[in-house]
Write a protein that holds these residues in place. Structure first.
Motif, PDB file in Angstrom:
ATOM      1  N   ARG A 190     -14.682 -30.685   5.403  1.00  0.00           N
ATOM      2  CA  ARG A 190     -15.223 -29.450   5.981  1.00  0.00           C
ATOM      3  C   ARG A 190     -15.075 -28.376   4.918  1.00  0.00           C
ATOM      4  NH1 ARG A 190     -17.457 -29.055  11.431  1.00  0.00           N
ATOM      5  NH2 ARG A 190     -17.370 -26.868  12.060  1.00  0.00           N
ATOM      6  N   PHE A 191     -16.172 -27.983   4.311  1.00  0.00           N
ATOM      7  CA  PHE A 191     -16.135 -27.058   3.177  1.00  0.00           C
ATOM      8  C   PHE A 191     -16.617 -25.661   3.578  1.00  0.00           C
ATOM      9  CE2 PHE A 191     -18.619 -25.799  -0.847  1.00  0.00           C
ATOM     10  CZ  PHE A 191     -17.580 -25.007  -1.307  1.00  0.00           C
ATOM     11  N   LEU A 192     -17.810 -25.561   4.118  1.00  0.00           N
ATOM     12  CA  LEU A 192     -18.383 -24.282   4.505  1.00  0.00           C
ATOM     13  C   LEU A 192     -18.719 -24.271   5.988  1.00  0.00           C
ATOM     14  CD1 LEU A 192     -20.914 -23.909   1.526  1.00  0.00           C
ATOM     15  CD2 LEU A 192     -18.693 -22.764   1.739  1.00  0.00           C
ATOM     16  N   GLU A 193     -18.714 -23.085   6.556  1.00  0.00           N
ATOM     17  CA  GLU A 193     -19.094 -22.914   7.953  1.00  0.00           C
ATOM     18  C   GLU A 193     -20.038 -21.719   8.090  1.00  0.00           C
ATOM     19  OE1 GLU A 193     -15.169 -24.676  10.315  1.00  0.00           O
ATOM     20  OE2 GLU A 193     -15.514 -22.507  10.214  1.00  0.00           O
ATOM     21  N   ILE A 194     -21.012 -21.847   8.965  1.00  0.00           N
ATOM     22  CA  ILE A 194     -21.924 -20.750   9.295  1.00  0.00           C
ATOM     23  C   ILE A 194     -21.728 -20.396  10.758  1.00  0.00           C
ATOM     24  CG2 ILE A 194     -24.340 -20.061   9.559  1.00  0.00           C
ATOM     25  CD1 ILE A 194     -25.035 -21.837   7.198  1.00  0.00           C
ATOM     26  N   SER A 195     -21.506 -19.114  11.027  1.00  0.00           N
ATOM     27  CA  SER A 195     -21.272 -18.659  12.399  1.00  0.00           C
ATOM     28  C   SER A 195     -21.978 -17.326  12.622  1.00  0.00           C
ATOM     29  CB  SER A 195     -19.775 -18.532  12.690  1.00  0.00           C
ATOM     30  OG  SER A 195     -19.160 -17.650  11.751  1.00  0.00           O
ATOM     31  N   HIS A 196     -22.186 -17.000  13.883  1.00  0.00           N
ATOM     32  CA  HIS A 196     -22.882 -15.761  14.261  1.00  0.00           C
ATOM     33  C   HIS A 196     -21.890 -14.877  15.008  1.00  0.00           C
ATOM     34  CE1 HIS A 196     -25.980 -13.277  16.413  1.00  0.00           C
ATOM     35  NE2 HIS A 196     -26.566 -13.395  15.236  1.00  0.00           N
TER      36      HIS A 196
ATOM     37  N   ALA B  13     -22.537 -13.608  -5.388  1.00  0.00           N
ATOM     38  CA  ALA B  13     -21.116 -13.565  -5.038  1.00  0.00           C
ATOM     39  C   ALA B  13     -20.521 -14.953  -5.217  1.00  0.00           C
ATOM     40  CB  ALA B  13     -20.933 -13.088  -3.606  1.00  0.00           C
ATOM     41  N   TRP B  14     -19.247 -14.983  -5.549  1.00  0.00           N
ATOM     42  CA  TRP B  14     -18.509 -16.239  -5.665  1.00  0.00           C
ATOM     43  C   TRP B  14     -17.566 -16.296  -4.475  1.00  0.00           C
ATOM     44  CZ3 TRP B  14     -14.138 -18.110  -9.290  1.00  0.00           C
ATOM     45  CH2 TRP B  14     -14.297 -19.481  -9.549  1.00  0.00           C
ATOM     46  N   VAL B  15     -17.792 -17.250  -3.579  1.00  0.00           N
ATOM     47  CA  VAL B  15     -17.040 -17.341  -2.333  1.00  0.00           C
ATOM     48  C   VAL B  15     -15.909 -18.358  -2.516  1.00  0.00           C
ATOM     49  CG1 VAL B  15     -17.182 -17.698   0.158  1.00  0.00           C
ATOM     50  CG2 VAL B  15     -19.168 -16.814  -1.081  1.00  0.00           C
ATOM     51  N   VAL B  16     -14.700 -17.852  -2.643  1.00  0.00           N
ATOM     52  CA  VAL B  16     -13.529 -18.687  -2.894  1.00  0.00           C
ATOM     53  C   VAL B  16     -12.952 -19.173  -1.570  1.00  0.00           C
ATOM     54  CG1 VAL B  16     -13.014 -17.449  -5.023  1.00  0.00           C
ATOM     55  CG2 VAL B  16     -11.998 -16.682  -2.875  1.00  0.00           C
ATOM     56  N   PRO B  17     -12.042 -20.159  -1.601  1.00  0.00           N
ATOM     57  CA  PRO B  17     -11.430 -20.629  -0.358  1.00  0.00           C
ATOM     58  C   PRO B  17     -10.814 -19.483   0.443  1.00  0.00           C
ATOM     59  CG  PRO B  17     -10.918 -22.134  -2.139  1.00  0.00           C
ATOM     60  CD  PRO B  17     -11.616 -20.964  -2.767  1.00  0.00           C
TER      61      PRO B  17
ATOM     62  N   SER C 145     -18.625 -18.910   5.661  1.00  0.00           N
ATOM     63  CA  SER C 145     -17.185 -18.923   5.384  1.00  0.00           C
ATOM     64  C   SER C 145     -16.811 -20.166   4.588  1.00  0.00           C
ATOM     65  CB  SER C 145     -16.387 -18.916   6.697  1.00  0.00           C
ATOM     66  OG  SER C 145     -16.726 -17.799   7.489  1.00  0.00           O
ATOM     67  N   ASN C 146     -15.910 -19.996   3.632  1.00  0.00           N
ATOM     68  CA  ASN C 146     -15.367 -21.111   2.859  1.00  0.00           C
ATOM     69  C   ASN C 146     -14.049 -21.512   3.509  1.00  0.00           C
ATOM     70  OD1 ASN C 146     -14.227 -22.873   1.013  1.00  0.00           O
ATOM     71  ND2 ASN C 146     -14.890 -21.711  -0.779  1.00  0.00           N
ATOM     72  N   VAL C 147     -14.045 -22.660   4.182  1.00  0.00           N
ATOM     73  CA  VAL C 147     -12.844 -23.126   4.878  1.00  0.00           C
ATOM     74  C   VAL C 147     -12.162 -24.254   4.107  1.00  0.00           C
ATOM     75  CG1 VAL C 147     -13.682 -22.411   7.145  1.00  0.00           C
ATOM     76  CG2 VAL C 147     -14.224 -24.703   6.316  1.00  0.00           C
ATOM     77  N   GLY C 148     -12.617 -24.493   2.865  1.00  0.00           N
ATOM     78  CA  GLY C 148     -11.992 -25.504   2.033  1.00  0.00           C
ATOM     79  C   GLY C 148     -10.738 -24.962   1.366  1.00  0.00           C
ATOM     80  N   SER C 149     -10.122 -25.798   0.542  1.00  0.00           N
ATOM     81  CA  SER C 149      -8.879 -25.390  -0.118  1.00  0.00           C
ATOM     82  C   SER C 149      -8.984 -25.355  -1.637  1.00  0.00           C
ATOM     83  CB  SER C 149      -7.745 -26.355   0.276  1.00  0.00           C
ATOM     84  OG  SER C 149      -8.071 -27.694  -0.089  1.00  0.00           O
ATOM     85  N   LEU C 150     -10.027 -25.968  -2.209  1.00  0.00           N
ATOM     86  CA  LEU C 150     -10.132 -26.045  -3.666  1.00  0.00           C
ATOM     87  C   LEU C 150     -11.457 -25.543  -4.208  1.00  0.00           C
ATOM     88  CD1 LEU C 150      -8.568 -29.592  -4.253  1.00  0.00           C
ATOM     89  CD2 LEU C 150      -7.464 -27.382  -4.639  1.00  0.00           C
ATOM     90  N   LEU C 151     -12.552 -25.889  -3.574  1.00  0.00           N
ATOM     91  CA  LEU C 151     -13.877 -25.592  -4.108  1.00  0.00           C
ATOM     92  C   LEU C 151     -14.335 -24.181  -3.764  1.00  0.00           C
ATOM     93  CD1 LEU C 151     -15.726 -28.931  -3.200  1.00  0.00           C
ATOM     94  CD2 LEU C 151     -14.490 -28.361  -5.302  1.00  0.00           C
ATOM     95  N   SER C 152     -15.171 -23.630  -4.629  1.00  0.00           N
ATOM     96  CA  SER C 152     -15.810 -22.334  -4.383  1.00  0.00           C
ATOM     97  C   SER C 152     -17.315 -22.528  -4.381  1.00  0.00           C
ATOM     98  CB  SER C 152     -15.413 -21.312  -5.453  1.00  0.00           C
ATOM     99  OG  SER C 152     -14.015 -21.077  -5.438  1.00  0.00           O
TER     100      SER C 152
END
Length: 256
Positions: free
Chosen positions: A47-53, A80-84, A61-68
């Motif tokens: 589970r890396f990214l999430e899209i919500s309204h 933009a660079w979206v970090v964990p 949202s970035n819900v991962g722990s390592l990847l951006s």
């Protein structure tokens, strides 16, 4: 999906031609598993990214722990660079999301029917002098730009969203007919220039960090339109035939 719900049907995710319409009442998961199963890649989070309204706005949202992930509007004007742990509002009509897991780079597009922000594109301005490209305060020589194109070639040659592989420095150097030492020197120069103006993730490192640096450079260059498919010609104009031993007095290495 309830089309009467605020935001229902307003956002579409396009990955490899497959269209997904997240429910504004839920959370749309993206990763190795989830609503959008990107790839069976062990380097990619389940589970890396999430899209919500939320409160009338779509969020990534970035819900991962390592990847951006690199997020940019289609014009490349804003990035933009979206970090964990971070999240960003999806306020443009067309947003591209690019991220790298292992040696593979992925891209998908997000389309919002009623964007909160509309950007008016400005006419393209001429760059610097002959043989140079100016990006903001940065000026690149054609050979430096060729380094970026050699690394980004797989992404530049495909059309639309999907996945591609980032070549190693050795493979990119061979593509240009350069010695690896020359390629690495120019790669260092390019990354140093971008790092000085605030592009994160490009500082040189050993081992795995070098791979991440190449991936970050490709993500930034493609999403910001620093290089485009039209620049692929540099692979020919800057290509060299690796020389044999130089004759005495004929060794004149090209400057940076």
């Amino acid at each position: 999906m309830d089309q009467g719900t605020p935001g229902a049907g307003d956002l579409v995710v396009d990955f490899c031609g497959e269209l997904y319409r997240p429910d504004p009442g839920g959370v749309f998961g993206i990763g190795r598993e989830g609503d959008l199963e990107v790839d069976d890649n062990p380097y990619l989070h389940r589970r890396f990214l999430e899209i919500s309204h939320v409160d009338g706005i779509w969020w990534l949202s970035n819900v991962g722990s390592l990847l951006s992930a690199t997020v940019a509007d289609v014009s490349g004007g804003l990035q933009a660079w979206v970090v964990p742990g971070a999240r960003i509002p999806l306020v443009f009509g067309h947003t591209n999301v690019i991220f790298t897991a292992g040696s593979t780079t992925y891209e998908f597009a997000v389309h919002v029917r009623t964007p909160a922000f509309r950007q008016q594109a400005n006419p393209e301005e001429d760059g610097g002098g002959a043989g140079e490209t100016t990006i903001g305060p940065i000026t690149f020589t054609e050979s430096q730009k060729a380094v970026i194109v050699a690394l980004a070639e797989p992404m530049l040659r495909r059309d639309g969203t999907g996945l591609s592989s980032i070549p190693t420095s050795a493979a990119a150097a061979r593509r240009l007919g350069w010695a690896l030492t020359k390629f690495n020197r120019k790669l260092d120069n390019v990354c140093d220039k971008l790092d000085r103006v605030g592009v994160v993730g490009l500082r040189a490192g050993g081992g795995k960090l070098a791979t991440n640096r190449r991936a970050r450079l490709v993500e930034h260059a493609v999403s910001s339109h620093l290089v485009t498919a039209e620049d692929l010609v540099l692979l020919k104009t800057q290509a060299e035939t690796l020389p044999g031993p130089a004759a005495p007095g004929q060794n004149g290495p090209e400057g940076d």
